[in-house]
Design an enzyme around this catalytic site. Structure first.
Site, PDB file in Angstrom:
ATOM      1  N   GLU A  42       0.823  -1.217   0.000  1.00  0.00           N
ATOM      2  CA  GLU A  42       0.000   0.000   0.000  1.00  0.00           C
ATOM      3  C   GLU A  42       0.860   1.271   0.000  1.00  0.00           C
ATOM      4  OE1 GLU A  42      -2.766  -0.356   3.248  1.00  0.00           O
ATOM      5  OE2 GLU A  42      -3.914  -1.932   2.250  1.00  0.00           O
TER       6      GLU A  42
ATOM      7  N   GLU B  67      -5.208  -8.807   0.030  1.00  0.00           N
ATOM      8  CA  GLU B  67      -6.027  -8.582   1.219  1.00  0.00           C
ATOM      9  C   GLU B  67      -7.459  -8.346   0.763  1.00  0.00           C
ATOM     10  OE1 GLU B  67      -4.820  -5.483   3.891  1.00  0.00           O
ATOM     11  OE2 GLU B  67      -2.690  -6.059   3.845  1.00  0.00           O
TER      12      GLU B  67
END
Length: 737
Positions: free
Chosen positions: A202, A323
């Protein structure tokens, strides 16, 4: 699942009294469903969670013995993705090369790598389970990204950006040598090296979204390409991907987010990426609102990645979802709550089933559950500080962080999925909110069902393609045991020797049904699914202005079905029912689409899944999409084509012992439908039913032929049922305007 209309579905739909109440689900056990080159269920890819096989706390302080064996062997759960170990060594152990400032010392990497391999060699308890551990290696942004942030050893990666040393070279070299030195080939040689690498986790959240001074996006994306090239120098067998978007909101600000971030990343670094990696989370409790990705929004997101990949590179590079499940903001910092796990598990099932439909285009999909996440607990704060996505918790939570470790409600996901394996077979749902998937393994059939709706539904599940009756039927039903945030999820499991087709599924509930037959199920037919992409994408919508798309090189068989997928991003209140023609034939656009209406999102972004007559398809196709009002974009146009190995409709007709020879023409029809072939000695009843189950025409009598005026009927798919005595024949009718 996608809406498909075959004669298998027609015979279920013929019970008119039940049409309005029950969702029709069909499973054709003898028809293999192949998507691309994938035809079987991959538990490595889908049934997994975030862990490593040699994690230190697998078997410490547990209520039950041998947790690792229970999860990885008895339940056949797989594990992967490690963002912590490499970050810890970089931050605390690896030293700087004294002769190359800004570079890791390769001898330091090798020394700590040997320690790590030796430690794994001694962990003999882990070796029997290493086949369940297919790792995704991923770094954390700091100190891996070269922006001056130092390690605890007091050095930082080189920020040079020259032709000889592209930005990120030092970081990439470290990562490549880490893989080389920290892994072996299994057992006493060291842990097997990872198959996948995400460049970093991220990155834009830290470097752009929350940064006081946002970093340059182009530089971040060039960094990804440099790191990938450095890894591939030493490891051609390791797949590298990025950029690991935390919130891939492509449609944000009228698709400016897509242009500025995701498209830009593909343009800058895409050539060096083996796959795209994103995170997908539902937000079911965000300030009292429900912001769902599951359903049509997730379809639009993944279609857009695939579409642009095809336009840019001539191929669909796979997507990794490293995820996913749900973020539960309204319940954060309240300690362990069973209801929170209901929110996460129901999203996990829904998303997983959507990913399974794309098994040929997804290389890994991992729900965000960790084993114990003990690092999150803060003794000074108490039990409210625990992590909200754990496989195991202390048994005295939420009152106190004491007692042995026991499973959280996350285990229900894996109990629901236990033993599912085998060859994927053909399925059908009459409602896009009711997803169904099925697999055959020897003499067992596994049927998965998930309800995307927030209402109960009655189901009529029919199994075809087998003459035997099941000797045992296990029914697993996962649902919220109540209706409030004080309630907990429950997995109810029952066994019986028979099955009467009728089920009731709870709001957002799931079923897995396991049918055991006396002998092995014979799969002798096949459906081959292929997906085709239009020649353009992301077109602005103007009122009453047709947008044309070309879909070429479509391979067709003698028999089959097709679904047109139209991605749409529009403000709420704008039309979601365009006029669509395929090769000049108007097709009906269903009122329903997958999942909820996205009312709590800033705007609608989803895919309309539209069944189209197989007969109108050509090798080269023109699709025109016209909206009555302006605003927003058609994000993508793609087409799923299902080619049959045989006329499956005839198989079903013979199976049901139908001997009528009713004929209709023309089909498609515009104004007048001619029905012939009736028995002139007995009364015939003709019913015409629309796709929602409403009877729109009925005629009974003794006649040689019948003319039905269809001028007043809406365009779309209908079903004509002809009944003479106890014999029934059903036929699809397409009304085209």
């Amino acid at each position: 699942m996608y809406m498909r209309y075959s004669l298998l579905a027609v015979f279920v739909l013929l019970t008119l009294e039940l049409m309005a109440q029950k969702v029709k689900l069909n499973v054709n056990l003898n028809v293999k469903h192949r998507t691309g080159n994938i035809e079987s269920f991959d538990r490595h890819k889908f049934v997994n969670f975030h862990s490593t096989v040699n994690q230190n706390n697998w078997n410490t302080n547990n209520k039950m013995d041998n947790v690792i064996g229970d999860l990885l062997r008895d339940r056949d759960v797989h594990i992967g993705r490690n963002t912590g170990t490499i970050s810890w060594y970089l931050r605390n152990s690896i030293t700087e090369d004294p002769n190359r400032p800004g570079y890791a010392d390769l001898t330091s990497i090798a020394a700590y790598g040997k320690q790590n391999r030796d430690s794994y060699a001694r962990a003999t308890w882990a070796h029997p389970y290493e086949d369940q551990d297919e790792q995704i290696l991923c770094t954390q942004v700091h100190p891996f990204y070269p922006d001056g942030k130092t390690t605890n050893k007091g050095w930082a990666f080189s920020q040079a950006d020259t032709e000889e040393e592209p930005f990120g070279t030092a970081s990439g070299e470290f990562l490549a040598h880490y893989i080389k030195e920290f892994y072996g080939t299994g057992g006493v040689t060291g842990k097997p090296k990872p198959k996948f690498v995400e460049v970093t986790n991220e990155p834009l959240w830290d470097l752009v979204t929350t940064a006081e001074q946002p970093h340059d996006l182009t530089k971040i994306f060039k960094f990804h390409g440099t790191v990938a090239r450095e890894i591939h120098k030493l490891h051609s067998d390791v797949q590298v991907g990025g950029y690991c978007a935390a919130f891939p909101d492509f449609d944000k600000n009228n698709f400016q987010r897509w242009h500025q971030r995701d498209k830009h990343f593909i343009d800058v670094a895409g050539e060096d990426m083996d796959f795209w990696t994103i995170h997908l989370y539902d937000f079911p409790s965000f300030g009292g609102k429900s912001l769902y990705r599951k359903g049509s929004n997730m379809e639009a997101t993944l279609d857009m990645l695939e579409q642009y990949s095809m336009l840019k590179f001539g191929e669909v590079k796979p997507t990794m979802i490293s995820e996913y499940n749900a973020q539960t903001h309204d319940y954060n910092k309240q300690g362990h709550l069973p209801y929170v796990y209901w929110l996460k598990v129901k999203s996990s099932v829904a998303m997983m089933m959507q990913f399974m439909e794309r098994a040929d285009k997804i290389n890994y999909a991992m729900p965000f559950f960790m084993l114990k996440a003990e690092w999150q607990y803060n003794p000074s704060v108490g039990p409210t500080s625990v992590h909200g996505s754990r496989m195991m918790r202390r048994e005295n939570e939420p009152e106190s962080y004491t007692g042995d470790f026991i499973y959280t409600e996350a285990i229900l996901l894996y109990d629901l999925l236990k033993d599912i394996d085998g060859t994927r077979v053909d399925t059908y749902s009459s409602n896009p909110d009711m997803m169904v998937d099925a697999y055959v393994d020897g003499n067992k059939a596994y049927v998965m069902i998930h309800n995307l709706d927030v209402e109960h539904h009655e189901l009529d599940l029919n199994l075809a393609g087998i003459s035997e009756e099941a000797t045992d039927v296990e029914v697993r039903h996962l649902f919220l045991n109540g209706s409030t945030a004080n309630d907990a999820p429950l997995l109810n499991v029952t066994n019986s020797s028979g099955f009467d087709n009728a089920l009731e599924i709870a709001p957002e509930g799931s079923y897995v049904l396991v049918f055991t037959y006396p002998s092995e199920i014979n799969i002798d037919e096949e459906v081959v699914e292929s997906k085709y992409y239009a020649d353009t994408y992301l077109k602005e919508i103007a009122a009453e202005d047709p947008i044309a798309f070309k879909i070429d090189q479509v391979e067709l068989a003698a028999h089959g079905e097709a679904v047109l997928r139209v991605g749409v991003g529009r403000d709420h209140g704008r039309s979601l029912k365009p006029t669509i023609t395929v090769n000049g034939t108007r097709v009906a656009v269903p009122d329903n689409f997958r999942g909820l209406g996205q009312e709590d999102r800033a705007n609608f972004f989803g895919v309309l899944e539209i069944p189209i007559p197989y007969s109108v398809l050509q090798a080269h196709n023109t699709v025109e999409v016209t909206f009555p009002d302006a605003g927003g974009h058609v994000s993508t146009v793609t087409m799923q084509v299902f080619n049959f190995s045989a006329e499956l409709r005839e198989v079903v007709t013979k199976t049901n012992g139908l001997g009528l020879n009713i004929k209709i023409q023309p089909n498609p029809v515009q104004d007048r439908l001619l029905v012939t072939g009736m028995d002139q000695t007995r009364a015939t009843q003709i019913d015409l039913v629309n796709i929602q189950g409403k009877l729109v025409y009925q005629q009974t009598g003794i006649f040689d032929e019948l003319v039905i005026n269809t001028q007043s009927l809406d365009a779309g798919m209908y079903f004509l049922k002809a009944q003479i005595g106890d014999q029934v024949q059903a036929t699809k009718v397409l009304i085209a305007k």
